[in-house]
Design an enzyme around this catalytic site. Structure first.
Site, PDB file in Angstrom:
ATOM      1  N   SER A  27       4.254   2.113   8.346  1.00  0.00           N
ATOM      2  CA  SER A  27       3.986   1.096   7.327  1.00  0.00           C
ATOM      3  C   SER A  27       5.230   0.688   6.563  1.00  0.00           C
ATOM      4  O   SER A  27       6.083   1.512   6.235  1.00  0.00           O
ATOM      5  CB  SER A  27       2.969   1.627   6.311  1.00  0.00           C
ATOM      6  OG  SER A  27       1.668   1.300   6.662  1.00  0.00           O
TER       7      SER A  27
ATOM      8  N   HIS B 126       0.816  -1.213   0.000  1.00  0.00           N
ATOM      9  CA  HIS B 126       0.000   0.000   0.000  1.00  0.00           C
ATOM     10  C   HIS B 126       0.852   1.268   0.000  1.00  0.00           C
ATOM     11  O   HIS B 126       0.367   2.343  -0.339  1.00  0.00           O
ATOM     12  CB  HIS B 126      -1.006  -0.002   1.166  1.00  0.00           C
ATOM     13  CG  HIS B 126      -0.416   0.267   2.512  1.00  0.00           C
ATOM     14  ND1 HIS B 126      -0.167  -0.741   3.431  1.00  0.00           N
ATOM     15  CD2 HIS B 126      -0.046   1.416   3.125  1.00  0.00           C
ATOM     16  CE1 HIS B 126       0.318  -0.215   4.536  1.00  0.00           C
ATOM     17  NE2 HIS B 126       0.405   1.096   4.380  1.00  0.00           N
TER      18      HIS B 126
ATOM     19  N   ASP C 252      -0.061  -7.606   1.406  1.00  0.00           N
ATOM     20  CA  ASP C 252       0.417  -6.226   1.489  1.00  0.00           C
ATOM     21  C   ASP C 252       1.946  -6.178   1.587  1.00  0.00           C
ATOM     22  O   ASP C 252       2.519  -5.756   2.596  1.00  0.00           O
ATOM     23  CB  ASP C 252      -0.222  -5.538   2.701  1.00  0.00           C
ATOM     24  CG  ASP C 252       0.014  -4.037   2.732  1.00  0.00           C
ATOM     25  OD1 ASP C 252       0.428  -3.475   1.698  1.00  0.00           O
ATOM     26  OD2 ASP C 252      -0.202  -3.424   3.804  1.00  0.00           O
TER      27      ASP C 252
END
Length: 261
Positions: free
Chosen positions: A211, A76, A121
């Protein structure tokens, strides 16, 4: 609840948000990852800070050095990015002695990545030329066996130190958590695939900007990469809900096929 969180809840039954962070000025704060500690220089030599440039601007995520030409991060973060500026060998977002800055335009996103559910992801960034390893820049070993529950794990990043923080921090922070079973984690987020692992700690968590960063067991030369920071509850980083990671061992074959590592 913001619109993105509402969309994810309705479509996927996973009350979670990806944790990339739109670029804002790098303001040093007195807080930490979420109740973590500031890292010392060289403590996490595999850590990468990555600025992702897209058609709509820039965002910030973490990453991990897995070889002299590849950085492991979250899908992402890389999705839609056209270029990447990567800081290596530093525990601040200000260039310092021993640090390296590299740029590249190539990333490989997992072919089955689903932006609605955050399944698969993971992504890999390929550097244009090999980097030179030193005391502060080192690759990390990737897990090949599945992480169990109740294992002490460490996650590091420059992410927000509170839900109210205006942006990422200037100092790399880390926190120690404990892995939990997917059955336990599904009590918060609904059904989770085998490619996900969750971790929790008393008032401790990742947050926006973390992230793509590393979840590891062990430390120093014994550290093993076991997860890629992926999501946290839309209730907030400080909600006490578990944080979610892409399970490294699950994607080990794909990483090897893509990179040769």
């Amino acid at each position: 609840m913001n619109l993105l969180a509402f969309f994810l809840l309705c479509v996927t039954q996973i009350w979670a948000l990806p944790l990339n962070e739109k670029i804002t000025p790098f303001n040093a704060t007195s807080g930490r990852i979420i109740n973590g500690s500031p890292a010392s220089k060289g403590q996490f030599p595999w850590q990468a800070a990555v600025i992702f440039t897209t058609s709509s601007g820039q965002s910030f995520c973490g990453g991990s050095i897995i070889s002299n030409q590849w950085i492991l991060t979250a899908a992402h973060c890389a999705r839609g990015a056209t270029s990447f500026t990567i800081y290596l060998g530093t525990n601040t977002l200000t260039p310092d002695s021993g640090s390296t800055t590299v740029t590249t335009t190539r990333a490989v996103i997992h072919p089955s990545y689903n932006p609605s559910t955050l399944a698969n992801d993971v992504a890999l960034i390929q550097l244009t030329s090999p980097i030179t390893f030193n005391t502060y820049v080192q690759p990390i070993t990737l897990a090949s066996s599945t992480l169990g529950s109740g294992v002490s794990v460490t996650v590091s990043g420059w992410g927000k130190t509170s839900d109210s923080a205006s942006g990422v921090t200037n100092t790399l922070n880390y926190v120690t958590l404990s892995s939990i079973t997917n059955t336990q984690c599904s009590n918060y987020y609904g059904s989770l695939g085998s490619g996900v692992v969750c971790a929790t700690g008393a008032s401790k968590s990742t947050c926006n900007g973390d992230s793509g960063g590393p979840l590891v067991t062990g430390s120093g030369s014994n550290a093993v990469h076991v997860g890629v920071v992926s999501f946290v509850s839309s209730r907030g980083c400080e909600s006490g809900y578990p944080s979610g990671y892409s399970r490294t061992a699950y994607y080990r074959d794909w990483i090897r096929t893509t990179t040769g590592v």
